[in-house]
Enzyme design. Structure first.
Site, PDB file in Angstrom:
ATOM      1  CG  LEU A   1      19.517  18.596  45.778  1.00 54.19           C
ATOM      2  CD1 LEU A   1      19.844  19.651  46.636  1.00 54.19           C
ATOM      3  CD2 LEU A   1      18.089  18.214  45.513  1.00 54.19           C
ATOM      4  CB  CYS A   2      22.879  16.846  39.895  1.00 52.09           C
ATOM      5  SG  CYS A   2      23.579  15.142  40.678  1.00 52.09           S
ATOM      6  N   GLY A   3      19.285  15.937  39.280  1.00 49.29           N
ATOM      7  CA  GLY A   3      18.812  15.165  38.272  1.00 49.29           C
ATOM      8  C   GLY A   3      18.889  13.762  38.255  1.00 49.29           C
TER       9      GLY A   3
ATOM     10  CB  SER B   1      23.480  16.967  35.476  1.00 45.19           C
ATOM     11  OG  SER B   1      22.226  16.457  35.772  1.00 45.19           O
TER      12      SER B   1
END
Length: 299
Positions: free
Chosen positions: A88-90, A252
Site C-alpha cells: 500500500l505504498c504505490g 510514498s
C-alpha cells in the site's frame, strides 16, 4: 442498470474504504515527520565523518587497507536490498526490486554469482520467488524503529565475509529521499570502499581565506585510525541508506493513500450520480404505472 440497493451498498463500501485510506494517510504523515527528522539529523554526522576520513586517508602511509582494494576478478557480488515489510505504498517496492533485478542481471552477464541480504518482507519474498540465494534477512526494520546497531551488526557480517573472500563486491539498493514526490531507487557500492577523496584543496582554499590553519595531530597514527574508521564508514553508509529508505517509504505511502482517498471521492461522486439516475428511473416507472392504472379505470 443496477438496483438502488446495490448502488447504495457500493457507496457505503467506498465511504468505508475512504475512511481507511484517510486514516492511513494521517499515520504515514505522522511517521514521516519522525523519519525525516532522524534522516536530516544524521546527514551532518555522515558528511563530517566523510570529511575527517578523507583527511586521515591523505595522511596515511602507503599500506592500503584491504577494505579499499578492488579485486582483480569479480566472481561473487553481494546485494543488500532494502524494501518495506508492508504494501500500500504505490510503486515503492516494485521500483526497488526492478532496480535490484536490473543490476543483478548486469553482474550475472559478466559471469558473477549474486547473493542477497534482504531488509524487508517484499524484497525477501521476491528473492524467494526467483529462487535467489539469501544470506541474511532482517524484517520489521524499514519503516519501523531501528538504531545504529542494526546497521552495524549487519554491516560487520558483510565486512567479515568480504575479508574472507566470500564476496568480491558489495552493493546496497535503496530509495534515496529527494522530496515528497521523488524517491528514486539507487545502487551504491559499499565494498570495496570507493576511493576516498581528500580535502587538501579545501584546506588550501580555507588557509588562503583565513591565513592560517593548524595541523591536526592524529593519535594513534593515521593508519591505525583509518583501520578503525573504514569499517565504521560502511556502518554509516548502510545506516544512512536505511534512514533514507524508511523516510521514502512513509512519503510514498502517504502519497499513495492520498491518491486513493481522491479516487474514493471520484467513485462516490460517480456512484451518487448513478444512484440518482436509478432513483429517478424508479420514480418514473411508478408514475407510469399509476397513470396507466388510472387510464385503465377510466376506460
Amino acid at each position: 442498470m443496477a438496483s438502488l440497493k446495490e448502488v447504495k451498498s457500493k457507496i457505503n463500501g467506498v465511504k468505508k474504504t475512504k475512511q481507511i485510506t484517510k486514516a492511513m494517510n494521517m499515520v504515514a504523515a505522522s511517521k514521516l515527520r519522525g523519519a525525516q527528522t532522524a534522516m536530516e539529523s544524521f546527514h551532518p554526522y555522515a558528511e563530517k565523518f566523510a570529511e575527517v576520513l578523507g583527511n586521515i586517508a591523505g595522511k596515511a602511509g602507503d599500506e592500503v587497507s584491504p577494505l579499499l582494494i578492488a579485486r582483480e576478478e569479480v566472481k561473487n557480488v553481494h546485494i543488500v536490498l532494502l524494501t518495506s515489510d508492508r504494501g500500500l505504498c504505490g510503486g515503492f517496492n516494485t521500483n526497488l526490486v526492478e532496480k535490484a533485478e536490473a543490476f543483478m542481471e548486469e553482474k550475472v552477464n559478466t559471469g558473477a554469482d549474486v547473493s542477497f541480504t534482504a531488509f524487508g518482507k517484499k524484497g525477501r519474498d521476491w528473492c524467494r520467488r526467483e529462487k535467489l540465494p539469501i544470506v541474511d534477512e532482517y524484517l520489521n526494520v524499514v519503516g519501523g524503529k531501528f538504531g545504529f546497531n542494526t546497521a552495524s551488526t549487519s554491516a560487520q557480517k558483510i565486512i567479515d565475509a568480504f575479508l574472507n573472500n566470500e564476496y568480491d563486491e558489495v552493493h546496497v539498493v535503496y530509495a534515496r529521499f529527494m522530496s515528497m514526490a521523488s524517491q528514486p531507487p539507487v545502487v551504491q557500492q559499499l565494498l570495496p570502499i570507493p576511493v576516498i577523496e581528500t580535502v587538501e584543496s579545501q584546506e588550501q582554499v580555507a588557509e588562503e581565506e583565513k591565513g592560517y590553519m593548524p595541523e591536526h595531530i592524529c593519535e594513534p597514527s593515521p593508519d591505525a585510525l583509518l583501520d578503525e574508521m573504514l569499517p565504521r564508514n560502511v556502518y554509516v553508509q548502510l545506516y544512512n541508506a536505511l534512514l533514507e529508505t524508511s523516510t521514502s517509504e512513509h512519503a510514498s505511502r502517504m502519497k499513495a493513500m492520498d491518491n486513493a482517498t481522491k479516487a474514493c471521492d471520484d467513485m462516490i461522486e460517480s456512484l451518487t450520480l448513478a444512484y440518482n439516475k436509478a432513483r429517478q428511473a424508479a420514480i418514473t416507472m411508478e408514475l407510469m404505472d399509476i397513470v396507466g392504472g388510472a387510464e385503465a379505470l377510466r376506460g
